[in-house]
Design a protein around this motif. Structure first.
Motif, PDB file in Angstrom:
ATOM      1  N   UNK A 128       0.830  -1.205   0.000  1.00  0.00           N
ATOM      2  CA  UNK A 128       0.000   0.000   0.000  1.00  0.00           C
ATOM      3  C   UNK A 128       0.858   1.245   0.000  1.00  0.00           C
ATOM      4  N   UNK A 129       0.275   2.336  -0.439  1.00  0.00           N
ATOM      5  CA  UNK A 129       0.987   3.611  -0.429  1.00  0.00           C
ATOM      6  C   UNK A 129      -0.044   4.738  -0.369  1.00  0.00           C
ATOM      7  N   UNK A 130       0.304   5.783   0.344  1.00  0.00           N
ATOM      8  CA  UNK A 130      -0.520   6.990   0.349  1.00  0.00           C
ATOM      9  C   UNK A 130       0.276   8.060  -0.385  1.00  0.00           C
ATOM     10  N   UNK A 131      -0.250   8.560  -1.479  1.00  0.00           N
ATOM     11  CA  UNK A 131       0.453   9.616  -2.214  1.00  0.00           C
ATOM     12  C   UNK A 131      -0.406  10.875  -2.227  1.00  0.00           C
ATOM     13  N   UNK A 132       0.307  11.981  -2.268  1.00  0.00           N
ATOM     14  CA  UNK A 132      -0.369  13.265  -2.213  1.00  0.00           C
ATOM     15  C   UNK A 132       0.040  14.109  -3.418  1.00  0.00           C
ATOM     16  N   UNK A 152      -5.043   6.760  -1.137  1.00  0.00           N
ATOM     17  CA  UNK A 152      -4.369   5.536  -0.764  1.00  0.00           C
ATOM     18  C   UNK A 152      -4.662   4.475  -1.811  1.00  0.00           C
TER      19      UNK A 152
END
Lengths: 108, 153
Positions: free
Chosen positions: B65-69, B140
């Motif tokens: 998983x990854x949260x990118x902004x 996410x």
């Protein structure tokens, strides 16, 4: 505990279905980390604090599901699905569910 | 002389967002491409059924998983785009980065288990809202699947 997200465990036969097992957790974010994430929002990129938070929460939900399956006497969980829902601004629920089964090695 | 500080701040934020945002995105894409070629022998399938002739060794759930902004500049572009509608390229690259990164992290896990393939990959994308005023800021992406290790023929 063997976990798959397909209907069977490849190479093994399912001898008994034990029913649905599930685990969930609701997490809120830390204010300090939230401020840092707010700063990171200016330049973009990965928000590592959130990535870790969600990963930890999923692990805990999975752990709860595994405990439930162990309590039933299962040795594998098939067809596992994850779901994420934001409850309010700042809190998210991580939910995982699957079917607890008893498997046996096909070669025996 | 009157200086409109709030406009000044917005301009500085836009420049910061543009400069560092572009740099970070280029760097991220470089790293994505490099790792994609590193893990290219782990095949990922969205199919559930395995080839019948495979001798299997182990099965394991893998996930990434990854949260990118998105940066401030792209958010500004989006607010302009939102007036006339149409394709939002600024956000397309954000989601693309997120998906590829999540798949790579999943593959990384499969690689540690010495797996040969990943079956039944599922994606889940959820917006992480930061208050109502900022709109979609970060997203996410979560990817998961069943990693299979083959026995040697």
């Amino acid at each position: 505990m063997l976990i798959t997200n397909i209907e069977s465990v490849p190479g093994q036969t399912i001898v008994k279905h034990m029913g649905l097992v599930q685990g969930s957790t609701v997490r809120a974010k830390h204010v300090g980390k939230d401020i840092l994430a707010g700063l990171k929002n200016i330049v973009g990129g990965e928000l590592k604090a959130y990535t870790e938070l969600l990963q930890d929460a999923r692990e805990q939900a999975t752990q709860r599901m595994i405990e439930q399956a162990q309590g039933m006497g299962a040795n594998a969980i098939t067809n596992v699905r994850f779901a994420t829902s934001s409850i309010t601004a700042g809190a998210a629920e991580l939910f995982v569910y699957g079917t607890a089964v008893v498997i046996e090695d096909v070669n025996n | 002389m009157y200086i409109p500080y709030d406009i000044l701040i917005i301009i500085v934020l836009l420049l910061l967002g543009y400069g560092f945002g572009q740099l970070a995105e280029k760097k991220h894409y470089r790293s994505i491409r490099q790792r994609e070629s590193q893990f290219e022998d782990i095949h990922v399938f969205s199919a559930k059924t395995l080839p019948a002739d495979w001798q299997l060794l182990s099965t394991q759930l893998v996930q990434g998983n990854v949260v990118v902004s998105v940066d401030y500049f792209k958010r500004f572009l989006f607010s302009l785009r939102n007036i006339f509608g149409g394709r939002v390229e600024a956000y397309e690259s954000l989601i693309d980065r997120g998906r590829r990164e999540a798949v790579l992290r999943m593959k990384q896990q499969a690689n540690e288990l010495n797996s040969d393939a990943i079956f039944n990959i599922k994606f889940e994308t959820s917006a992480i809202s930061r208050g109502l005023s900022s709109g979609l800021g970060s997203v996410e992406v979560f990817a998961y699947g069943t990693a299979i290790k083959k026995a040697l023929d």
